[in-house]
Design a protein around this motif. Structure first.
Motif, PDB file in Angstrom:
ATOM      1  N   CYS A   1      52.318  33.295  70.326  1.00  0.00           N
ATOM      2  CA  CYS A   1      52.647  32.512  71.513  1.00  0.00           C
ATOM      3  C   CYS A   1      51.542  31.568  71.968  1.00  0.00           C
ATOM      4  N   THR A   2      50.969  30.845  71.056  1.00  0.00           N
ATOM      5  CA  THR A   2      49.980  29.837  71.397  1.00  0.00           C
ATOM      6  C   THR A   2      50.707  28.543  71.764  1.00  0.00           C
ATOM      7  N   GLY A   3      49.997  27.564  72.271  1.00  0.00           N
ATOM      8  CA  GLY A   3      50.595  26.257  72.514  1.00  0.00           C
ATOM      9  C   GLY A   3      50.883  25.575  71.176  1.00  0.00           C
ATOM     10  N   PRO A   4      51.675  24.487  71.177  1.00  0.00           N
ATOM     11  CA  PRO A   4      52.033  23.821  69.915  1.00  0.00           C
ATOM     12  C   PRO A   4      50.820  23.395  69.081  1.00  0.00           C
ATOM     13  N   LYS A   5      49.801  22.824  69.715  1.00  0.00           N
ATOM     14  CA  LYS A   5      48.619  22.387  68.954  1.00  0.00           C
ATOM     15  C   LYS A   5      47.870  23.588  68.375  1.00  0.00           C
ATOM     16  N   GLU A   6      47.719  24.616  69.194  1.00  0.00           N
ATOM     17  CA  GLU A   6      47.034  25.814  68.713  1.00  0.00           C
ATOM     18  C   GLU A   6      47.839  26.459  67.579  1.00  0.00           C
TER      19      GLU A   6
ATOM     20  N   LEU B   1      58.885  21.272  75.101  1.00  0.00           N
ATOM     21  CA  LEU B   1      59.662  21.152  73.858  1.00  0.00           C
ATOM     22  C   LEU B   1      61.127  21.449  74.148  1.00  0.00           C
TER      23      LEU B   1
ATOM     24  N   LYS C   1      58.629  29.978  76.786  1.00  0.00           N
ATOM     25  CA  LYS C   1      57.386  29.316  77.217  1.00  0.00           C
ATOM     26  C   LYS C   1      57.287  27.910  76.623  1.00  0.00           C
ATOM     27  N   TYR C   2      57.646  27.773  75.341  1.00  0.00           N
ATOM     28  CA  TYR C   2      57.625  26.449  74.717  1.00  0.00           C
ATOM     29  C   TYR C   2      58.594  25.502  75.433  1.00  0.00           C
TER      30      TYR C   2
ATOM     31  N   ASP D   1      57.151  25.441  79.610  1.00  0.00           N
ATOM     32  CA  ASP D   1      55.783  24.998  79.914  1.00  0.00           C
ATOM     33  C   ASP D   1      55.269  23.894  78.997  1.00  0.00           C
ATOM     34  N   GLN D   2      55.779  23.835  77.777  1.00  0.00           N
ATOM     35  CA  GLN D   2      55.218  22.891  76.810  1.00  0.00           C
ATOM     36  C   GLN D   2      56.081  21.643  76.633  1.00  0.00           C
TER      37      GLN D   2
ATOM     38  N   CYS E   1      58.280  33.807  74.120  1.00  0.00           N
ATOM     39  CA  CYS E   1      57.458  32.723  73.615  1.00  0.00           C
ATOM     40  C   CYS E   1      58.275  31.426  73.502  1.00  0.00           C
TER      41      CYS E   1
END
Ligand code: SF4
Length: 93
Positions: free
Chosen positions: A80-85, A15, A8-9, A12-13, A5
């Motif tokens: 493992c959601t996106g930052p906003k979620e 960060l 992934k941040y 993909d995100q 996770c």
């Protein structure tokens, strides 16, 4: 799961490590795992945003003798959601 996770941040995100650390540091553990005000004022997780609660060196009474790996707060990032979620998840509970 946790490392995947974080990867992934980072990948993909967009960060960086400091951003991931900041994201995990804003989890309001004192609400999710309710503790009273006398515990909070002694707890670095409540008074500081330097690191996630599970990394706090000075924890309140309720967390002092708890294995963080068994705690629902510690397990939140594994969803493992996106930052906003993730922010929605921790503010809607
Ligand atoms: S037990 Fe650990 S992970 Fe859970 S709220 Fe306390 S410090 Fe955070």
């Amino acid at each position: 799961m946790r490392l995947k996770c974080i990867g992934k941040y980072l990948k993909d995100q967009g960060l960086n490590i400091a951003g991931v650390n900041a994201l995990f540091s804003i989890i309001p553990c004192w609400i999710l795992r309710p503790c009273d005000m006398s515990d909070r004022i002694e707890c670095e997780a409540y008074t500081s945003i330097k690191s996630p609660c599970w990394m706090a060196s000075n924890k309140g009474l309720k967390c002092r003798n708890t294995d963080c790996r068994e705690c629902e707060v510690y397990k939140l990032p594994e969803q493992c959601t996106g930052p906003k979620e993730f922010i929605k998840l921790i503010t809607n509970t």
